[in-house]
Scaffold this active site. Structure first.
Site, PDB file in Angstrom:
ATOM      1  N   LYS A 129       0.850  -1.208   0.000  1.00 37.42           N
ATOM      2  CA  LYS A 129       0.000   0.000   0.000  1.00 37.42           C
ATOM      3  C   LYS A 129       0.878   1.248   0.000  1.00 37.42           C
ATOM      4  O   LYS A 129       0.585   2.229  -0.682  1.00 37.42           O
ATOM      5  CB  LYS A 129      -0.916   0.013   1.233  1.00 37.42           C
ATOM      6  CG  LYS A 129      -2.007  -1.042   1.216  1.00 37.42           C
ATOM      7  CD  LYS A 129      -3.261  -0.570   0.505  1.00 37.42           C
ATOM      8  CE  LYS A 129      -4.316  -1.676   0.457  1.00 37.42           C
ATOM      9  NZ  LYS A 129      -5.501  -1.323  -0.321  1.00 37.42           N
ATOM     10  N   ASP A 135      -6.761  -3.937   6.542  1.00 36.17           N
ATOM     11  CA  ASP A 135      -6.958  -5.389   6.660  1.00 36.17           C
ATOM     12  C   ASP A 135      -6.974  -5.896   8.103  1.00 36.17           C
ATOM     13  O   ASP A 135      -6.427  -6.967   8.419  1.00 36.17           O
ATOM     14  CB  ASP A 135      -5.922  -6.135   5.795  1.00 36.17           C
ATOM     15  CG  ASP A 135      -6.226  -5.959   4.299  1.00 36.17           C
ATOM     16  OD1 ASP A 135      -7.107  -5.144   3.963  1.00 36.17           O
ATOM     17  OD2 ASP A 135      -5.577  -6.624   3.480  1.00 36.17           O
TER      18      ASP A 135
HETATM   19  C1  LIG Z   1      -7.978  -3.694  -1.705  1.00 36.69           C
HETATM   20  C2  LIG Z   1      -8.057  -3.934  -0.287  1.00 36.69           C
HETATM   21  O1  LIG Z   1      -7.797  -3.053   0.511  1.00 36.69           O
HETATM   22  C3  LIG Z   1      -8.463  -5.222   0.182  1.00 36.69           C
HETATM   23  O2  LIG Z   1      -8.798  -6.089  -0.608  1.00 36.69           O
HETATM   24  O3  LIG Z   1      -8.439  -5.417   1.402  1.00 36.69           O
HETATM   25 MG   LIG Z   2      -7.473  -3.765   2.452  1.00 37.34          MG
END
Ligand SMILES: CC(=O)C(=O)O
Ligand SMILES: [Mg+2]
Ligand SMILES: NC(=O)C1=CN([C@@H]2O[C@H](COP(=O)(O)OP(=O)(O)OC[C@H]3O[C@@H](n4cnc5c(N)ncnc54)[C@H](OP(=O)(O)O)[C@@H]3O)[C@@H](O)[C@H]2O)C=CC1
Length: 647
Positions: free
Chosen positions: A266, A339
């Site tokens: 990221k 996440d």
């Molecule tokens: C793109 C993204 O942040 C995800 O799939 O968690």
């Molecule tokens: Mg993500």
């Protein structure tokens, strides 16, 4: 909803000490000379990025009240671009020489081993003499362009995506500028390598492919010492942190400490797509253990070999981290949560939204990108947002985040209260349609979506019952938009709008080919991970990539250039509108509801400008006065990966 209005208070915006302190080794320059030269060479102190040195040598400045707007003004006048060009690595005028310094002024062998300054064969003859490189390199001197050509040829030779990923990571660890030059110039080709889908596989195998550590690992072992750990990081002027605890990595579940690939990926997009300097980016993984049995039994696992800490133990570690970050980097460092599992993600955002500059990419960034796609798609499907009905498969971070932003936008457009506009939006979770009779057992973020309806268990039946115009997949489960589901959407809609957001490709709700084939070429389709164009009945359909990567780099840049101290929902709406405005008629004609990534830096500057403008309008900006032309200003702030010449 996601964020709160913060009061206008400023932070310590004075740059910190140079990287690693003020020591020096083998160099022809003594520090004061360098400083004097740096300041006087162009007559514009700070223009070439030596502000931190100036401050170091001017105790008066250090003791000034950092919360005073006057200091902001002074800082602004000295620092080009507003994104903290503290180390002189990059400014608007790239023909000026800079000093390549690390802990000391790097030269000779250590210079070749420092990814920040290494240029490999591109060191000029003069630089080879001045920096003790003679004999350490073969005689040839090549251009950065030739290096790019060679690296791309090398990378293209690898057939296995993970090998390409590893080649890119090796390059990042060897020659940072070349890495970014490659990524920026070949963004559409390399995005799937450093980002989804390949980064997912890299995280799954992170322990096995581990060579050099990237980012900062903060585990339960560091409890009580997190501030100390932050101080071990070599860069002092951090502007963006992406942090994960690895519990929901893409749609791949709990990957524990191996989730580090995500913050690293990221942040490389923050630099390549949004122009934030690499030295200002800090990837962090908080390791509280993992519940992934496979990893716990894997000899090569790199994290704590224990089950996840929860409750108070978890909350205390996170709180220590959040407190230490603010203490070490000040009020304006952007912390992007990435996440986390939804049982922590919503709570962390709610808890720290009022006190920190926090942004949850999965909840807020995804919402902003999908809303942009929907706004653009209206030109193809007709009507206003309020005329549409939305059905989600997946009612977690992405699903409810998007749903809420759509409801908010409709409410703003129509003046109808958000409690009412939510009724146009329906969500299905693993137990079926979210309805009022399930209210007592629903997680708090699902409750606003519990409308009156009979129970419906299967998605296809929900499609038939709700008759949505838009179907959005955010469940993390692949192949759930079956032929029956797409056909049901196509029987209701002339142009069914189908977004399969789940990542990586293996978790996509349906492929582009399936969407176009099963809808007989009528679907407007976009997916979280990229798919190639599809030919159906002699017509080429180009699927868009509905991924928060369109939003967060420009969004973050907008926060930084305005000195924003809090994230506000209106900034997300502004970012959506800015992105939607970048979709051309030509894009739409191909079925694309997002612009191509090839133009992403220009797009990020547009997003940044709108986000910054909103920050000023809301009184959340601290970098004063507001620049007249925010787009030009955002562009001028962006990191360039071109090599600098070393004096
Ligand atoms: C793109 C993204 O942040 C995800 O799939 O968690
Ligand atoms: Mg993500
Ligand atoms: N394209 C993009 O930019 C983004 C894509 N994503 C992707 O979206 C996916 C979900 O992420 P996120 O929202 O954070 O995850 P969450 O875990 O927060 O939510 C997942 C949701 O899906 C539901 N679900 C799981 N399995 C099924 C099933 N078989 N049928 C119906 N519903 C199901 C869950 O239901 P329950 O609550 O009952 O368990 C839950 O509501 C991931 O694959 C992620 O990669 C995420 C962010 C950005």
């Amino acid at each position: 909803m996601f964020s709160l209005n913060g009061s206008s208070f400023l932070n310590n915006s004075l740059p910190g000490v140079p990287r690693g302190g003020l020591s020096q080794s083998r160099t022809k320059f003594a520090f004061p000379t360098v400083v004097a030269a740096a300041v006087s060479s162009n007559g514009r102190p700070g223009e070439n990025g030596n502000v931190s040195v100036l401050v170091e040598n001017n105790p008066k400045k250090e003791t000034k009240d950092a919360s005073s707007p006057v200091v902001e003004k002074e800082t602004k006048s000295k620092v080009s671009g507003g994104v903290g060009d503290v180390y002189g690595e990059d400014t608007a005028s790239e023909d000026q020489s800079i000093t390549p310094w690390t802990v000391s002024v790097a030269s000779g062998y250590p210079l070749l081993r420092d990814p920040h300054y290494n240029k490999g064969l591109a060191f000029t003859e003069k630089e080879r003499d001045a920096h003790y490189l003679r004999g350490l390199l073969p005689p040839v001197v090549v251009s950065q362009a030739l290096q790019v050509k060679k690296m791309m040829a090398n990378i293209r030779q690898y057939q296995v995506p993970l090998q390409r990923y590893m080649a890119m990571m090796d390059l990042q660890g060897r020659n940072e500028r070349l890495f970014y030059k490659l990524l920026i110039d070949n963004v559409e080709e390399l995005l799937p390598v450093v980002y989804t889908p390949t980064v997912g596989e890299a995280c799954q195998k992170y322990g096995s492919i581990f060579r050099q550590p990237q980012g900062l690992f903060i585990s339960l072992k560091e409890k009580g010492r997190i501030l100390e750990v932050l101080k071990n990081w070599p860069e002092k002027k951090i502007q963006v942190i992406v942090v994960t605890d690895g519990e929901r990595i893409l749609g791949l579940g709990d990957l524990g400490c191996q989730g580090m690939g995500i913050p690293v990926g990221k942040l490389s997009l923050y630099t390549a797509l949004g122009g934030i300097r690499p030295s200002a980016c800090l990837p962090v993984t908080i390791d509280v253990g993992t519940n992934n049995e496979t990893l716990l039994n894997d000899d090569f696992y790199i994290g704590l070999r224990q089950r996840r800490a929860t409750g108070q133990e978890y909350a205390e570690l996170l709180h220590e981290f959040m407190t230490a970050v603010k203490q070490n980097y000040g009020e304006k460092v952007l912390i992007q949560f990435e996440d986390f599992a939804n049982h922590n993600a919503f709570d962390l955002l709610a808890k720290y939204g009022p006190t920190h500059l926090v942004f949850n990419d999965d909840i807020q960034g995804t919402a902003s990108v999908v809303l942009a796609g929907l706004i653009a798609a209206l030109k193809l499907v007709g009507g206003s947002l309020a005329d549409h009905r939305f059905l989600f498969l997946g009612a977690g971070e992405a699903g409810t985040g998007i749903a809420e932003l759509i409801a908010l936008e409709i409410s703003k457009q129509t003046g109808v209260p958000v409690e009412e506009t939510r009724k146009k939006i329906w969500l299905v979770d693993s137990k079926g349609l979210i309805i009022r009779s399930r209210m007592d057992t629903l997680q708090h973020f699902k409750k606003p979506w519990a409308h009156e309806h009979e129970p419906v268990t299967h998605l296809v039946d929900a499609v038939k019952a709700i008759k949505p115009t838009v179907l959005i997949g955010s469940s993390g489960v692949g192949r759930t938009f079956t032929k029956e589901v797409v056909e049901a959407m196509s029987s209701i809609n002339k142009r069914p709008l189908i977004l399969a957001l789940s990542n990586p490709t293996s978790q996509s709700e349906c492929t582009a080919k399936e969407a176009y084939t099963w809808s007989e070429g009528r679907a407007i389709y976009a997916s979280g991970s990229p798919f190639d164009p599809v030919e159906y009945n002699g017509e080429i359909h180009v699927p868009g990539q509905a991924n928060n990567a369109y939003i967060f780099p420009g969004f973050g840049l907008g926060l930084i250039i305005s000195g924003a101290i809090r994230v506000h929902d209106d900034m997300l709406l502004a970012a959506s509108e800015a992105l939607a405005a970048q979709v051309t008629d030509e894009n739409l004609a191909k079925g694309l509801i997002f612009p191509p990534f090839s133009n992403i830096r220009k797009i990020s500057a547009q997003i940044a400008a709108k986000v910054a403008a909103k920050a000023y309008e809301l009184g959340l900006a601290t970098r004063l006065p507001e620049p007249e032309n925010l787009v030009a200003y955002a562009e001028s702030c962006m990191y360039s990966p071109s090599y600098r010449s070393y004096r």
